[in-house]
Design a protein around this motif. Structure first.
Motif, short mmCIF file in Angstrom:
data_model
loop_
_atom_site.label_atom_id
_atom_site.label_comp_id
_atom_site.label_asym_id
_atom_site.label_seq_id
_atom_site.Cartn_x
_atom_site.Cartn_y
_atom_site.Cartn_z
N SER A 13 0.83 -1.19 0.00
CA SER A 13 0.00 0.00 0.00
C SER A 13 0.87 1.25 0.00
CB SER A 13 -0.90 0.00 1.25
OG SER A 13 -1.56 1.23 1.37
N LYS A 14 0.57 2.18 -0.90
CA LYS A 14 1.34 3.43 -0.95
C LYS A 14 0.98 4.35 0.22
CE LYS A 14 2.37 3.39 -5.79
NZ LYS A 14 1.65 3.06 -6.95
N CYS A 15 -0.28 4.27 0.67
CA CYS A 15 -0.70 5.15 1.77
C CYS A 15 -0.33 4.58 3.14
CB CYS A 15 -2.20 5.45 1.70
SG CYS A 15 -3.23 4.00 1.82
N ASN A 16 -0.03 3.26 3.19
CA ASN A 16 0.37 2.64 4.45
C ASN A 16 1.45 1.60 4.18
OD1 ASN A 16 0.59 1.69 7.02
ND2 ASN A 16 -1.50 0.88 7.16
N PRO A 17 2.69 2.05 3.93
CA PRO A 17 3.76 1.12 3.54
C PRO A 17 4.11 0.09 4.62
CG PRO A 17 4.57 3.40 3.65
CD PRO A 17 3.11 3.43 3.94
N GLN A 18 3.74 0.32 5.89
CA GLN A 18 4.04 -0.64 6.95
C GLN A 18 2.97 -1.73 7.05
OE1 GLN A 18 4.17 2.73 7.57
NE2 GLN A 18 6.38 2.95 7.66
N ALA A 19 1.92 -1.64 6.29
CA ALA A 19 0.83 -2.62 6.36
C ALA A 19 1.37 -4.01 6.03
CB ALA A 19 -0.29 -2.25 5.39
N MET A 20 0.82 -5.01 6.71
CA MET A 20 1.25 -6.39 6.51
C MET A 20 0.67 -6.96 5.21
SD MET A 20 3.17 -7.06 9.09
CE MET A 20 3.25 -8.79 9.41
N ALA A 21 -0.50 -6.50 4.81
CA ALA A 21 -1.14 -7.02 3.60
C ALA A 21 -0.51 -6.42 2.35
CB ALA A 21 -2.63 -6.70 3.62
N VAL A 22 -0.59 -7.17 1.27
CA VAL A 22 -0.14 -6.68 -0.03
C VAL A 22 -1.35 -6.66 -0.96
CG1 VAL A 22 2.21 -7.53 0.23
CG2 VAL A 22 0.50 -9.00 -0.84
N HIS A 23 -1.18 -6.03 -2.09
CA HIS A 23 -2.22 -5.93 -3.11
C HIS A 23 -1.64 -6.45 -4.42
CE1 HIS A 23 -4.05 -3.37 -0.10
NE2 HIS A 23 -3.02 -2.54 -0.17
N CYS A 24 -2.54 -6.71 -5.37
CA CYS A 24 -2.01 -7.15 -6.66
C CYS A 24 -2.86 -6.65 -7.81
CB CYS A 24 -1.89 -8.68 -6.74
SG CYS A 24 -3.37 -9.55 -7.23
N TYR A 25 -2.19 -6.52 -8.94
CA TYR A 25 -2.84 -6.34 -10.23
C TYR A 25 -2.45 -7.53 -11.07
CZ TYR A 25 -3.53 -1.31 -9.32
OH TYR A 25 -3.90 -0.10 -8.80
N ALA A 26 -3.42 -8.06 -11.77
CA ALA A 26 -3.12 -9.05 -12.81
C ALA A 26 -3.38 -8.32 -14.11
CB ALA A 26 -4.01 -10.27 -12.67
N HIS A 27 -2.33 -8.01 -14.83
CA HIS A 27 -2.45 -7.32 -16.12
C HIS A 27 -2.77 -8.37 -17.18
CE1 HIS A 27 -0.86 -3.64 -14.32
NE2 HIS A 27 0.03 -4.41 -13.72
N LEU A 28 -3.95 -8.26 -17.76
CA LEU A 28 -4.44 -9.28 -18.69
C LEU A 28 -3.94 -9.00 -20.10
CD1 LEU A 28 -8.13 -9.40 -17.40
CD2 LEU A 28 -6.10 -10.55 -16.48
N GLN A 29 -3.50 -10.02 -20.78
CA GLN A 29 -3.04 -9.85 -22.15
C GLN A 29 -4.19 -9.91 -23.15
OE1 GLN A 29 0.32 -12.41 -22.90
NE2 GLN A 29 1.49 -11.52 -21.23
N GLU A 30 -5.35 -10.40 -22.71
CA GLU A 30 -6.54 -10.43 -23.56
C GLU A 30 -7.58 -9.49 -22.97
OE1 GLU A 30 -4.17 -14.02 -23.84
OE2 GLU A 30 -5.32 -13.37 -22.11
N ASP A 31 -8.38 -8.86 -23.82
CA ASP A 31 -9.45 -7.98 -23.36
C ASP A 31 -10.68 -8.84 -23.05
OD1 ASP A 31 -11.42 -6.11 -22.88
OD2 ASP A 31 -11.11 -5.00 -24.74
N ILE A 32 -11.12 -8.80 -21.79
CA ILE A 32 -12.25 -9.63 -21.38
C ILE A 32 -13.52 -8.81 -21.13
CG2 ILE A 32 -10.73 -11.40 -20.39
CD1 ILE A 32 -11.66 -10.20 -17.60
N SER A 33 -13.55 -7.57 -21.61
CA SER A 33 -14.68 -6.67 -21.36
C SER A 33 -16.03 -7.32 -21.68
CB SER A 33 -14.54 -5.39 -22.17
OG SER A 33 -13.38 -4.69 -21.79
N GLU A 34 -16.10 -8.04 -22.78
CA GLU A 34 -17.37 -8.64 -23.19
C GLU A 34 -17.84 -9.72 -22.21
OE1 GLU A 34 -18.03 -9.62 -27.34
OE2 GLU A 34 -16.26 -8.43 -27.83
N ALA A 35 -16.95 -10.30 -21.44
CA ALA A 35 -17.32 -11.36 -20.49
C ALA A 35 -17.82 -10.82 -19.16
CB ALA A 35 -16.12 -12.28 -20.25
N LEU A 36 -17.58 -9.54 -18.88
CA LEU A 36 -17.90 -9.00 -17.56
C LEU A 36 -19.39 -9.09 -17.19
CD1 LEU A 36 -15.43 -6.00 -17.30
CD2 LEU A 36 -15.19 -8.35 -16.47
N PRO A 37 -20.34 -8.79 -18.09
CA PRO A 37 -21.75 -8.93 -17.69
C PRO A 37 -22.13 -10.38 -17.37
CG PRO A 37 -21.56 -7.69 -19.74
CD PRO A 37 -20.20 -8.20 -19.40
N TYR A 38 -21.49 -11.34 -18.01
CA TYR A 38 -21.74 -12.75 -17.74
C TYR A 38 -21.13 -13.16 -16.40
CZ TYR A 38 -22.99 -12.66 -22.65
OH TYR A 38 -23.57 -12.35 -23.85
#
Length: 178
Positions: A13-38
């Motif tokens: 976390s940028k706002c709390n660098p001492q936090a024990m938890a981490v975050h993640c982004y999974a950068h997708l190589q395919e566009d899945i926009s059409e699947a989101l409503p499903y």
């Protein structure tokens, strides 16, 4: 298969660098926009945004937001947990995409449990046996899918059954990341 490849980015976390938890982004190589409503229809999204499309889920105290080209997950223990969640989502995305002819897409968020309805079913003793400071906080955590009847030892069997029946109406309680 719609989604095949992603690149995982783990960060503190940028706002709390001492936090024990981490975050993640999974950068997708395919566009899945059409699947989101499903995906939203299948898993009962906590929030759905149409432009740009994204669906957010609250699962086990985590916010998971799926965009057309990225998945964001907060409050993770480590990279292994991040990979487990992203792999689960990858399977879910590909499954709903394969079954899209059978699914009515949803462009709205699923109904949410109401804090006051949950509080009415609790003993209101503020005993802290659930690990929360008050029954009100417990109710708030239950609206997020983090707490359920099994976490309140003070519930009578009748109250437990009523709380289980109430929470069962909301799809997010059924999401398993197996």
């Amino acid at each position: 298969m719609l989604l095949e490849h992603y690149e995982l980015e783990i960060f503190n976390s940028k706002c709390n660098p001492q936090a024990m938890a981490v975050h993640c982004y999974a950068h997708l190589q395919e566009d899945i926009s059409e699947a989101l409503p499903y995906l939203n229809a299948s898993l009962g999204g906590f929030e759905y945004v149409q432009e740009p499309p994204s669906v957010t889920f609250k699962v086990s105290g985590k916010l998971i937001t799926v965009h057309g080209n990225k998945i964001a997950v907060n409050a993770l223990k480590d990279e292994a947990e991040a990979r487990k969640i992203v792999e689960w989502l990858k399977r879910e995305i590909n499954d709903v995409w394969e079954r899209r002819a059978e699914i009515t897409p949803s462009f709205q968020a699923a109904p949410r449990p109401q804090l006051m309805e949950i509080l009415k079913l609790l003993p209101k003793t503020n005993c802290k046996a659930c690990g929360e400071p008050t029954c009100m906080v417990f109710a708030a955590r239950a609206t997020e899918g983090v707490k359920d009847s099994s976490n309140c030892p003070e519930l009578t069997p009748e109250a437990k059954a009523k709380l289980d029946a109430y929470l069962a109406r909301f799809h997010f309680a059924d999401v398993e990341m197996a």
